[in-house]
Design an enzyme around this catalytic site. Sequence first.
Site, PDB file in Angstrom:
ATOM      1  CB  CYS A  77       9.575   4.381   7.607  1.00  0.00           C
ATOM      2  SG  CYS A  77      10.518   5.177   6.270  1.00  0.00           S
ATOM      3  CG  HIS A 175       9.195   0.365   5.011  1.00  0.00           C
ATOM      4  ND1 HIS A 175       8.061   1.075   5.337  1.00  0.00           N
ATOM      5  CD2 HIS A 175      10.055   1.267   4.480  1.00  0.00           C
ATOM      6  CE1 HIS A 175       8.220   2.347   5.007  1.00  0.00           C
ATOM      7  NE2 HIS A 175       9.426   2.491   4.495  1.00  0.00           N
ATOM      8  CD  GLU A 177       5.734  -1.586   6.066  1.00  0.00           C
ATOM      9  OE1 GLU A 177       5.861  -0.525   5.426  1.00  0.00           O
ATOM     10  OE2 GLU A 177       6.319  -1.812   7.134  1.00  0.00           O
TER      11      GLU A 177
END
Length: 195
Positions: A77, A175, A177
């Site tokens: 990001c 992202h 994650e």
Amino acid sequence: MMIAIIQYNAGNIASVRNAVERLGYPCLVTDNREQLRQADKVILPGVGEAHSAMRHLREKGLDTVIRSLQQPVLGICLGQQLLCNHSEEGDADGLGIFDAQVRKFPPEDIVPHIGWDNLTNTRGTLFDGFGAADTVYFVHSYYAGICRDTIAICNYILPFSAAMQKDNFYAVQFHPEKSAGVGERILKNFLTIPS
């Protein structure tokens, strides 16, 4: 193997650490230059503002360290944006790994770009096992333009670099994650790149 996550003036570091640990890898959140140099992999995550993030990196001497790293490095990001030449956000000079400019999405349209989106033109190790129907999660108002280092494209208002790679430096605007199983696979692909 030790994974180092760069500690600096940006958010989202805890969720990246949790994702790495869920995959079974020990990791260390640090701004210690020697620990970063000795790590097997380095991750530059980030949610925040480019100008203040770059100022913090420079104050800690981390800008020079990041540029000198030889092991695989992953920007996430804001981390991807900081690896570019320059960002309109705070008129910030970046680390200059990727020859790209970071700009804000046109103000007449809906920003930020939030939610799940498709990728096209994917190539390289990060996207091993990635399918045409797979989606990843984005939250951003600024984007890196398409350049020779682009390895995945997303189209939101306009096409932009969803992922980039040059030598040992990798980066994603989305992202991993927060991207469920697809993101976990992309992160695993990075963590298994030979050092």
